[in-house]
Design a protein around this motif. Structure first.
Motif, PDB file in Angstrom:
ATOM      1  N   GLY A  63      -7.223  -5.252  -3.481  1.00 35.83           N
ATOM      2  CA  GLY A  63      -6.794  -5.247  -2.242  1.00 35.83           C
ATOM      3  C   GLY A  63      -7.172  -4.111  -1.216  1.00 35.83           C
ATOM      4  N   THR A  64      -8.132  -3.461  -1.418  1.00 32.03           N
ATOM      5  CA  THR A  64      -8.392  -2.272  -0.609  1.00 32.03           C
ATOM      6  C   THR A  64      -9.857  -2.714   0.106  1.00 32.03           C
ATOM      7  N   ARG A  65     -10.167  -1.903   1.320  1.00 27.71           N
ATOM      8  CA  ARG A  65     -11.189  -2.058   2.098  1.00 27.71           C
ATOM      9  C   ARG A  65     -11.942  -0.620   2.413  1.00 27.71           C
ATOM     10  N   LEU A  66     -13.121  -0.536   2.587  1.00 26.79           N
ATOM     11  CA  LEU A  66     -13.430   0.935   2.963  1.00 26.79           C
ATOM     12  C   LEU A  66     -14.129   0.566   4.463  1.00 26.79           C
ATOM     13  N   LEU A  67     -13.522   1.216   5.394  1.00 25.17           N
ATOM     14  CA  LEU A  67     -14.060   1.058   6.772  1.00 25.17           C
ATOM     15  C   LEU A  67     -14.462   2.372   7.626  1.00 25.17           C
ATOM     16  N   ASP A  68     -15.629   2.584   7.837  1.00 26.81           N
ATOM     17  CA  ASP A  68     -16.115   3.739   8.504  1.00 26.81           C
ATOM     18  C   ASP A  68     -15.541   5.049   7.713  1.00 26.81           C
ATOM     19  N   GLY A  69     -15.431   4.958   6.289  1.00 22.30           N
ATOM     20  CA  GLY A  69     -15.294   5.864   5.250  1.00 22.30           C
ATOM     21  C   GLY A  69     -13.951   6.116   4.936  1.00 22.30           C
ATOM     22  N   ILE A  70     -13.051   5.011   5.753  1.00 17.84           N
ATOM     23  CA  ILE A  70     -11.612   5.343   5.497  1.00 17.84           C
ATOM     24  C   ILE A  70     -11.319   4.395   4.579  1.00 17.84           C
ATOM     25  N   LEU A  71     -10.433   4.474   3.303  1.00 14.64           N
ATOM     26  CA  LEU A  71      -9.906   3.517   2.411  1.00 14.64           C
ATOM     27  C   LEU A  71      -8.545   3.346   2.873  1.00 14.64           C
ATOM     28  N   ALA A  72      -8.409   1.608   3.004  1.00 18.79           N
ATOM     29  CA  ALA A  72      -7.143   1.172   3.342  1.00 18.79           C
ATOM     30  C   ALA A  72      -6.649  -0.037   2.528  1.00 18.79           C
ATOM     31  N   THR A  73      -5.524  -0.252   2.420  1.00 16.60           N
ATOM     32  CA  THR A  73      -4.892  -1.434   1.887  1.00 16.60           C
ATOM     33  C   THR A  73      -5.489  -2.864   2.834  1.00 16.60           C
ATOM     34  N   SER A  74      -5.703  -3.932   1.887  1.00 16.13           N
ATOM     35  CA  SER A  74      -6.171  -5.264   2.358  1.00 16.13           C
ATOM     36  C   SER A  74      -5.718  -6.335   1.840  1.00 16.13           C
ATOM     37  N   GLY A  75      -4.795  -6.177   0.373  1.00  8.83           N
ATOM     38  CA  GLY A  75      -4.226  -7.079   0.114  1.00  8.83           C
ATOM     39  C   GLY A  75      -2.983  -6.944  -0.493  1.00  8.83           C
ATOM     40  N   GLY A  76      -2.365  -7.847  -1.255  1.00 17.14           N
ATOM     41  CA  GLY A  76      -0.977  -7.747  -1.944  1.00 17.14           C
ATOM     42  C   GLY A  76      -1.002  -6.639  -3.077  1.00 17.14           C
ATOM     43  N   ARG A  77      -1.979  -7.069  -4.120  1.00 12.36           N
ATOM     44  CA  ARG A  77      -2.347  -6.232  -5.167  1.00 12.36           C
ATOM     45  C   ARG A  77      -3.135  -5.510  -4.782  1.00 12.36           C
ATOM     46  N   VAL A  78      -3.085  -4.068  -4.649  1.00 10.97           N
ATOM     47  CA  VAL A  78      -4.024  -3.097  -3.998  1.00 10.97           C
ATOM     48  C   VAL A  78      -4.959  -2.417  -4.881  1.00 10.97           C
ATOM     49  N   LEU A  79      -4.303  -1.765  -6.064  1.00 14.29           N
ATOM     50  CA  LEU A  79      -5.042  -0.981  -7.089  1.00 14.29           C
ATOM     51  C   LEU A  79      -4.466  -1.124  -8.545  1.00 14.29           C
ATOM     52  N   THR A  80      -5.305  -1.076  -9.548  1.00  7.70           N
ATOM     53  CA  THR A  80      -4.645  -1.088 -10.911  1.00  7.70           C
ATOM     54  C   THR A  80      -5.054   0.460 -11.300  1.00  7.70           C
ATOM     55  N   VAL A  81      -4.061   0.968 -11.973  1.00  6.02           N
ATOM     56  CA  VAL A  81      -4.374   2.385 -12.694  1.00  6.02           C
ATOM     57  C   VAL A  81      -4.398   2.181 -13.953  1.00  6.02           C
ATOM     58  N   ALA A  82      -5.319   2.523 -14.790  1.00  8.30           N
ATOM     59  CA  ALA A  82      -5.377   1.909 -16.225  1.00  8.30           C
ATOM     60  C   ALA A  82      -5.790   3.367 -17.102  1.00  8.30           C
ATOM     61  N   ALA A  83      -5.292   3.667 -17.968  1.00 11.51           N
ATOM     62  CA  ALA A  83      -5.702   4.777 -19.068  1.00 11.51           C
ATOM     63  C   ALA A  83      -5.508   4.199 -20.562  1.00 11.51           C
ATOM     64  N   THR A  84      -6.110   5.202 -21.588  1.00  6.03           N
ATOM     65  CA  THR A  84      -6.087   4.616 -23.144  1.00  6.03           C
ATOM     66  C   THR A  84      -5.200   5.641 -23.446  1.00  6.03           C
ATOM     67  N   GLY A  85      -4.601   5.467 -24.748  1.00  8.42           N
ATOM     68  CA  GLY A  85      -3.809   6.526 -25.384  1.00  8.42           C
ATOM     69  C   GLY A  85      -3.883   6.164 -26.781  1.00  8.42           C
ATOM     70  N   ASP A  86      -3.488   7.039 -27.657  1.00  7.10           N
ATOM     71  CA  ASP A  86      -3.457   6.611 -29.189  1.00  7.10           C
ATOM     72  C   ASP A  86      -2.125   5.503 -29.085  1.00  7.10           C
ATOM     73  N   SER A  87      -1.132   5.677 -28.428  1.00  8.51           N
ATOM     74  CA  SER A  87      -0.162   4.392 -28.313  1.00  8.51           C
ATOM     75  C   SER A  87      -0.068   3.888 -27.206  1.00  8.51           C
ATOM     76  N   VAL A  88       0.772   2.843 -27.139  1.00 12.89           N
ATOM     77  CA  VAL A  88       0.961   2.221 -25.601  1.00 12.89           C
ATOM     78  C   VAL A  88       1.705   3.092 -24.799  1.00 12.89           C
TER      79      VAL A  88
END
Ligand code: AMP
Ligand code: GLY
Length: 426
Positions: free
Chosen positions: A366-391
């Protein structure tokens, strides 16, 4: 190759991100996409509604799109596959008939029963009195489900008969879910640990993606109301190799065979939401006719195969030629939501700090880019993900990255992956 991804969420960003890694792919269009797909290399947003099949087909023809992949269930249940087929365009999607596995819980439960595929005891009702009598017969806790699509929110696990009766009345009489709630499924409560098992099918053959598990509840400790999913990780340790083999043989293969015997060739992603009991025996909680969100995000982080090649092979019914290879690393993803979700929430808050994120990938929803500005536009906004040797290691990297990101009312769970981490510590 040019690809079109239909949808706007974190799942679609993750699929498009993976497609863009293929050397064969020149551009991935996302309809309508979000603020993240607007900014990413090789990705381009197209302002078309996922339910506007005519506009999507016209666009796909004009741009000579070789493959369209559909994220959300709405267009699948409404028949996007047939619309593309009529135009002679390749679209990786189950037909509307096949998508009934997700579109109607009564259909999917009756299908499971017909083909002896393990699932909770159930019955389906339009009459509240009969539904309540059956709920009483099943005993507590008892599960009440709206029959149709309800964005993951049409399920009540009732701990008392009063709660079960209220849920039945809400759905059947109170019109809580509109047409989706005009029929309810009442089913027995399954005990165990949940896992998501997602496969890619080409009508006859299938390949399994890495296993995953999501956290549906809004609060830490899996408390509070269900959401679309607040985080996920892969692999799901509850699905050992033996359990995985059992799932393929006793759930996925009989499901695809059962559909074939009813004249339905299932092509596309098939998601089985499973309950694995203490002995490792799986039962189907639900089917989705699409990839999971946020399960897609950690799974794509681990996928080493060329997703474009594999999806093209699936639409061309030659999946047997391909394999799906996954990194041995674990991946974990945490959803950053707008305060108030899954209820009411504000939108339009500017988002900052994404440039400071290290050792993690940020998928937008839920994000929107308007005139170069990133803003929230929904309930779930971002997912941050990474990998590692274990959970545990993947979890540490994700929460480190989360600290860098700011927007007003940002909310996330602090414990994504806790069950897997407990198992790792044993
Ligand atoms: P569904 O939309 O059918 O996946 O249900 C949403 C969530 O409700 C599931 O992920 C489970 O956590 C829970 N649930 C649904 N059906 C059952 C069941 N029969 N037994 C236990 N939990 C269930
Ligand atoms: N994460 C659950 C779903 O996509 O339905």
């Amino acid at each position: 190759m040019k690809i079109l991804v239909v949808g706007a969420g974190g799942r679609e960003h993750a699929l498009a991100w993976k497609f863009a890694q293929s050397e064969r792919v020149s551009v991935v269009y996302v309809a309508p996409g979000n603020g993240g797909t607007a900014m990413a290399p090789k990705l381009e947003n197209v302002d078309i509604d996922p339910m506007d099949f005519d506009a999507l087909c016209t666009f796909a023809k004009a741009r000579e799109i070789e493959l369209t992949v559909v994220g959300p269930e709405g267009p699948l249940v409404a028949g996007i596959q047939a619309a593309f087929a009529r135009c002679g365009l390749a679209c990786l999607a189950p037909s509307a008939d096949a998508a009934q596995l997700e579109g109607s819980k009564t259909f999917s439960k009756e299908f499971l029963a017909r083909h002896n595929i393990p699932t909770a005891r159930f019955s389906s009702f339009t009459d509240p009195r009969a539904a309540k009598t059956f709920a009483q017969e099943l005993g507590l806790p008892v599960v009440i489900k709206a029959d149709g699509l309800a964005a993951g929110k049409g399920v009540v696990v009732a701990q008392s008969l009063e709660a079960a009766e209220a849920a039945i009345d809400d759905m059947l009489l109170g019109n809580a879910f509109g047409r989706a709630g005009a029929r309810v499924v009442v089913e027995a409560f399954l005990v165990g640990e949940e896992a998501s098992f997602i496969v890619l099918a080409d009508g006859t053959d299938f390949h399994a993606f890495a296993t995953s598990q999501d956290h549906k509840a809004i609060f830490n400790g899996d408390q509070g109301p269900n959401t679309g999913g607040m985080g996920a990780y892969s692999p799901a340790p509850v699905v050992t190799e033996a359990v995985s083999k059992h799932i393929c043989e006793h759930i996925i293969a009989p499901t695809l065979q059962g559909l074939l015997s009813e004249g339905i060739h299932y092509t596309g992603f098939l998601y089985a939401g499973l309950m694995i009991d203490a002995l490792g025996a799986p039962s189907v909680i639900e089917f989705n006719c699409r990839f999971g969100d946020p399960e897609t995000q950690p799974i794509m982080m681990r996928l080493e195969s060329d997703l474009a090649e594999v999806c093209l092979a699936a639409v061309e019914h030659r999946l047997a030629e391909e394999t799906l290879v996954f990194s041995s690393k674990a991946a974990l993803a945490v959803v950053l939501a707008s305060a108030g979700y899954p209820g009411d929430y504000d939108v339009g808050a500017p988002i900052s700090g994404l440039n400071e994120v290290q050792d993690a990938v940020v998928f937008h929803a839920g994000t929107r880019l308007l005139d170069g500005i990133l803003a929230t536009s929904g309930g779930r906004v971002l997912t941050v993900a990474a990998t590692g040797d274990s959970v545990l290691q993947a979890q540490r990297l994700v929460y480190q990255a989360v600290k860098a990101i700011q927007f007003k009312g940002q909310y996330h769970r602090d414990d994504i992956g806790y069950r897997a981490i407990e198992r790792e510590a044993r």
